[in-house]
Design an enzyme around this catalytic site. Structure first.
Site, PDB file in Angstrom:
ATOM      1  N   ASP A  91       0.875  -1.174   0.000  1.00 43.48           N
ATOM      2  CA  ASP A  91       0.000   0.000   0.000  1.00 43.48           C
ATOM      3  C   ASP A  91       0.907   1.218   0.000  1.00 43.48           C
ATOM      4  O   ASP A  91       1.656   1.432   0.955  1.00 43.48           O
ATOM      5  CB  ASP A  91      -0.879   0.014   1.259  1.00 43.48           C
ATOM      6  CG  ASP A  91      -1.973  -1.036   1.199  1.00 43.48           C
ATOM      7  OD1 ASP A  91      -2.130  -1.672   0.141  1.00 43.48           O
ATOM      8  OD2 ASP A  91      -2.670  -1.212   2.218  1.00 43.48           O
ATOM      9  N   ASP A 138     -14.068  -5.354  -2.227  1.00 41.26           N
ATOM     10  CA  ASP A 138     -13.999  -5.107  -0.775  1.00 41.26           C
ATOM     11  C   ASP A 138     -15.318  -5.467  -0.094  1.00 41.26           C
ATOM     12  O   ASP A 138     -16.124  -4.591   0.234  1.00 41.26           O
ATOM     13  CB  ASP A 138     -13.685  -3.624  -0.506  1.00 41.26           C
ATOM     14  CG  ASP A 138     -12.254  -3.287  -0.855  1.00 41.26           C
ATOM     15  OD1 ASP A 138     -11.349  -3.921  -0.295  1.00 41.26           O
ATOM     16  OD2 ASP A 138     -12.052  -2.388  -1.699  1.00 41.26           O
TER      17      ASP A 138
END
Ligand SMILES: *[C@@H]1O[C@H](CO)[C@@H](O)[C@H](O)[C@H]1NC(C)=O
Ligand SMILES: *[C@@H]1O[C@H](CO)[C@@H](O)[C@H](O)[C@H]1NC(C)=O
Length: 567
Positions: A258, A417
């Protein structure tokens, strides 16, 4: 001393940067030949013909740029030619993918699509390759190592019967074969000065680099290296039998970074709030690209089968061409010879100066920088919602469609997600439910997953199964399956979610969210049909290396790629 120039035919069918990086890494320089009028075409002793994407598109480009005649003359003159992926496919008569388009027909055979009734199509992953058995004992072609693994990504292949193999061999072809599930296909071909691989050597770690080097050095017959890769060779648990997966592919382990800019303006890899992004700035506004690039290289060295970069601040406004992620990819692709995926911000955007940039162009920037796949999140939700609203119409205009049409379905990953919801009565729920292993807070027996965005803060009126099904129709090639309930928990993956999605689509699924220890990787592969599993925090915090995970998996009977060759 000046470096030898390697000539690569570029018909602009896709990203050739990885190949260029691999050749450069081996000490050569690359010159692209983009037109048949380029004088280098007639003088080059060695030519490489790489191709990705759609067969018909590639062959049309190859033909219309006038390459057919000079390339056939190159072959006739006894000069070397190396085809990669669709480059190999071009040597065949044709492909089911584009029935009206004729290939060069050097081999009397056409390509067909893999059967997707029992396995994911495209084939994405690391498979083994056999060496022609009638060769001198201990010898192989161009360093193809039957104990190594090579990276494949394709839906169409030269599917062969024993009769066809015998026929082609009688015609002088040396064939290296692979099996995807029950289907045997041609992984590499060689005859005189012609060589080609269906797999991507430039994405196959050290084993792939060695193969490219053998071609460049014209080392056709090489010694088969020691069987360092034989499962359990390095295992402390040698009584353990190593499974062969039904497809033949290894279990992929993916490292995920990330990436964001911290307050000091440095680019850092972060994960939840367990990673301290607030480092002392050394030089004010100078961006420090070291970290994500160094970490990607570290994970590649540790044996990651793939590295994923996510821009976790992609909602901000800034000119796309300045996105530091482009530099990160460029640098990482110079030393990481495995597939690279980038996600965050792959959508139609409006730059701060008002310029509209379609998603396909944004993706192209990333592919040219060195990405092999892009991961689409928020725009997949938008596209799926529109798909259902229109009663299942394909417009051809969504980013999933435009990018997969141009670069192939394998280049488009959908990042999902989901968050779990419980329901008492499955019939009252418009989304696909299943009977949960654990009951809900009010004793509910059934559950389903809804799609979220913005780190789980926004919940969409769309089920995870429904999203994945729509994206498969739209042309996605792979699912990156996160789970909001598990993210950052270090408690293992959500098996029920993975099972539900695997049962609903035929695409490969990457399990994500929850990995905290090697045992979680063992569990997810033994308990679900996951094709790959992703880890982040446990690697970043230095608790485990990727190699720790793979050794553990191998010791527990799972087939993994451990690239322990040296160049
Ligand atoms: C992420 O995307 C945003 C918005 O385009 C951009 O401002 C930022 O620089 C990007 N981050 C990286 C690492 O590229
Ligand atoms: C060896 O493999 C067996 C069977 O999976 C497992 O139960 C055992 O824990 C393993 N031993 C070690 C030392 O990992």
């Amino acid at each position: 001393m000046s470096k030898e120039v390697v000539y690569v035919i570029d018909v602009e069918s896709g990203n050739l940067r990885s190949l260029e990086n691999a050749i450069t890494y081996l000490g050569y320089t690359v010159q692209f030949i983009r037109s048949s009028t380029d004088p280098a075409l007639a003088t080059a002793n060695k030519l490489i013909l790489p191709g990705v994407g759609n067969f018909g598109h590639f062959v049309n480009q190859f033909n219309s740029r006038g390459f057919v005649k000079p390339v056939l003359e190159h072959i006739k003159a006894g000069k070397s030619l190396f085809g990669i992926c669709v480059g190999l496919q071009t040597f065949f008569k044709g492909s089911e993918e584009s029935p009206s388009i004729e290939g060069l027909g050097l081999l009397d055979m056409s390509l067909s699509k893999f059967d997707d009734s029992t396995k994911s199509v495209p084939q994405i992953g690391w498979n083994s390759v056999t060496v022609p058995t009638y060769k001198d004992q201990g010898k192989t072609l161009y360093s193809i190592n039957p104990n190594s693994r090579y990276y494949f990504v394709h839906s169409y292949a030269a599917l062969t019967t024993p009769e066809q193999i015998a026929q082609l061999e009688n015609q002088g072809w040396d064939l290296a074969l692979s099996k995807y599930g029950e289907q045997t296909f041609i992984a590499a071909i060689s005859k005189d000065n012609i060589f080609a691989t269906q797999f991507h050597p430039e994405k196959s770690g050290i084993a792939g680099l060695k193969l490219i080097r053998s071609f460049l050095q014209q080392d056709k017959l090489t010694t088969i290296p020691e069987a360092a890769h034989t499962p359990s060779a390095n295992s402390s648990n040698s009584t353990q039998k190593i499974e062969i997966t039904p497809t033949g592919l290894t279990r992929r382990v993916i490292a995920c970074l990330d990436v964001r800019t911290n307050d000091a303006g440095d680019l850092v890899v972060t994960k939840g709030d367990q990673y301290d992004v607030r480092e002392k700035s050394t030089g004010g506004d100078v961006r420090n690209l070291g970290k994500p690039v160094e970490m990607a290289e570290k994970y590649y060295q540790q044996g990651a089968d793939e590295v994923t970069f996510l821009n976790i601040t992609s909602f901000r406004d800034s000119p796309i061409k300045d996105a530091p992620m482009l530099s990160v990819l460029k640098l990482a692709a110079q030393t990481c010879f495995v597939p690279l995926t980038v996600g965050g911000g792959i959508k139609d955007i409006v730059d701060p100066d008002g310029t509209k940039i379609p998603a396909l162009e944004v993706a192209s920037l990333y592919f040219r920088a060195g990405a092999d796949k892009v991961s689409i999140g928020s725009d997949a939700v938008v596209a799926a919602e529109a798909y259902y609203e229109s009663g299942g119409k394909l417009t051809g205009l969504t980013p999933i469609e435009t990018i997969s049409a141009a670069y192939g379905v394998q280049a488009v990953v959908i990042s999902v997600d989901p968050k779990r919801f419980y329901v008492q009565d499955p019939n009252s729920c418009k989304f696909q439910t299943f009977k949960a292993n654990t009951k809900g807070p009010n004793g509910e027996e059934y559950c389903y997953y809804k799609i979220t965005s913005q780190g789980g803060r926004k919940v969409h009126d769309l089920g995870a199964v429904e999203l994945c099904k729509a994206c498969e129709k739209l042309g996605a090639g792979e699912i990156l399956l996160n789970c909001i309930d598990k993210d950052g928990s270090n408690s293992g993956y959500d098996f029920e979610l993975i099972d539900q999605i695997k049962g609903a689509v035929s695409l490969p699924v990457i399990a994500s969210s929850g990995a905290g220890a090697p045992v979680h990787f063992e569990e997810v592969f033994k308990n679900t049909g996951a094709d790959a599993a992703l880890g982040a925090g446990m690697f970043h915090r230095g608790e485990y290396t990727v190699n720790d995970v793979k050794v553990y998996m191998r010791e527990h009977g799972l087939d993994v790629r451990i690239d322990d060759e040296t160049l």
